[in-house]
Design a protein around this motif. Structure first.
Motif, PDB file in Angstrom:
ATOM      1  N   SER A  63       0.841  -1.192   0.000  1.00  0.00           N
ATOM      2  CA  SER A  63       0.000   0.000   0.000  1.00  0.00           C
ATOM      3  C   SER A  63       0.878   1.244   0.000  1.00  0.00           C
ATOM      4  O   SER A  63       2.020   1.219   0.473  1.00  0.00           O
ATOM      5  CB  SER A  63      -0.950   0.019   1.193  1.00  0.00           C
ATOM      6  N   GLY A  64       0.334   2.311  -0.547  1.00  0.00           N
ATOM      7  CA  GLY A  64       1.047   3.577  -0.592  1.00  0.00           C
ATOM      8  C   GLY A  64       0.173   4.693  -0.063  1.00  0.00           C
ATOM      9  O   GLY A  64      -1.056   4.635  -0.160  1.00  0.00           O
ATOM     10  N   SER A  65       0.823   5.679   0.505  1.00  0.00           N
ATOM     11  CA  SER A  65       0.079   6.827   1.023  1.00  0.00           C
ATOM     12  C   SER A  65       0.929   8.082   0.904  1.00  0.00           C
ATOM     13  O   SER A  65       2.138   8.018   0.648  1.00  0.00           O
ATOM     14  CB  SER A  65      -0.327   6.601   2.485  1.00  0.00           C
ATOM     15  N   GLY A  66       0.260   9.220   1.120  1.00  0.00           N
ATOM     16  CA  GLY A  66       0.965  10.493   1.113  1.00  0.00           C
ATOM     17  C   GLY A  66       0.542  11.382  -0.031  1.00  0.00           C
ATOM     18  O   GLY A  66      -0.095  10.942  -0.992  1.00  0.00           O
ATOM     19  N   SER A  67       0.898  12.646   0.099  1.00  0.00           N
ATOM     20  CA  SER A  67       0.704  13.625  -0.970  1.00  0.00           C
ATOM     21  C   SER A  67       1.542  14.841  -0.623  1.00  0.00           C
ATOM     22  O   SER A  67       1.950  15.016   0.531  1.00  0.00           O
ATOM     23  CB  SER A  67      -0.768  14.007  -1.152  1.00  0.00           C
ATOM     24  N   GLY A  68       1.780  15.668  -1.623  1.00  0.00           N
ATOM     25  CA  GLY A  68       2.601  16.851  -1.380  1.00  0.00           C
ATOM     26  C   GLY A  68       4.073  16.526  -1.485  1.00  0.00           C
ATOM     27  O   GLY A  68       4.606  16.431  -2.595  1.00  0.00           O
TER      28      GLY A  68
END
Lengths: 107, 118
Positions: A63-68
């Motif tokens: 799974s992947g997460s984050g932004s910016g």
């Protein structure tokens, strides 16, 4: 150019462990972030795109997460076939750039 | 089935030229962007160049003026012409492509090794 910084550069883990790899961009890249897995002598394989989307056929333990600027790849329960090197890549602007890689080794 | 196969690598002296080829099957190269990514021995991945479906090209700074990406639609092949080669160009060169929605690479060739050495 956008610099991509991955940490750690290597991690030792056991089968069944939860593993987390982070990637930081030097500029905001929204969700234009991909993760790849590479095994020795082989081409990279796309694991995650758009920061959190899985291509067809990629196991759900990834799974992947984050932004910016800050992103994370998580392997929820490490399997024997997951021992490899992982790279992040920003897809926001040219030149496209990769992180330095994280080698996941057997403990 | 999508398949990309690179060829043309080898040992070349500094200052020399080499042309890499990437033969594609399973899709038409003129309909997708095609890119080259390289990896020096024991090092990480480095994006090199891209050619859009419309023909626009981009390069990483270290190869600008020395490398040229092109394609031959009749042969369904993409090329990387490499001139004025330097020792730090020594790498496995991969061609790759991805969906039109983003600069992510979901199809890769096995790579071809270029070694620049005297």
């Amino acid at each position: 150019d956008i610099q991509m910084t991955q940490s750690p550069s290597s991690v030792s883990a056991s089968v069944g462990d939860r593993v987390t790899i982070t990637c930081r961009a030097s500029h905001v890249i929204s969700s234009y972030l991909a993760w790849y897995q590479q095994k020795p002598g082989k081409a990279p394989k796309l694991l995650i795109y758009g920061a959190s989307s899985l291509p067809s056929g990629v196991p759900s333990r990834f799974s992947g997460s984050g932004s910016g600027t800050d992103f994370t790849l998580t392997i929820s329960s490490l399997q024997p076939e997951d021992f490899a090197t992982y790279y992040c890549q920003q897809a926001n602007s040219f030149p496209l750039t990769f992180g330095g890689g994280t080698k996941v080794e057997i403990k | 089935e999508v398949q990309l196969v690179e060829s043309g690598g080898g040992l070349i002296q500094p200052g020399g030229s080499l042309r890499l080829s990437c033969v594609v099957s399973g899709f038409t190269v003129s309909n997708k962007y095609m890119t080259w990514v390289r990896q020096a021995p024991g090092k990480g991945l480095e994006w090199v160049s891209v050619i859009y479906s419309g023909g626009t090209t981009y390069y990483t700074d270290s190869v600008k003026g020395r490398f040229t990406i092109s394609r031959d639609n009749s042969k369904n092949t993409v090329y990387l012409q490499m001139n004025s080669l330097r020792a730090d160009d020594t790498s496995v060169y991969y061609c790759a492509t991805g969906p039109p929605t983003g600069w992510y690479f979901d199809s890769w060739g096995p790579g071809t090794l270029v070694t620049v050495s005297s």
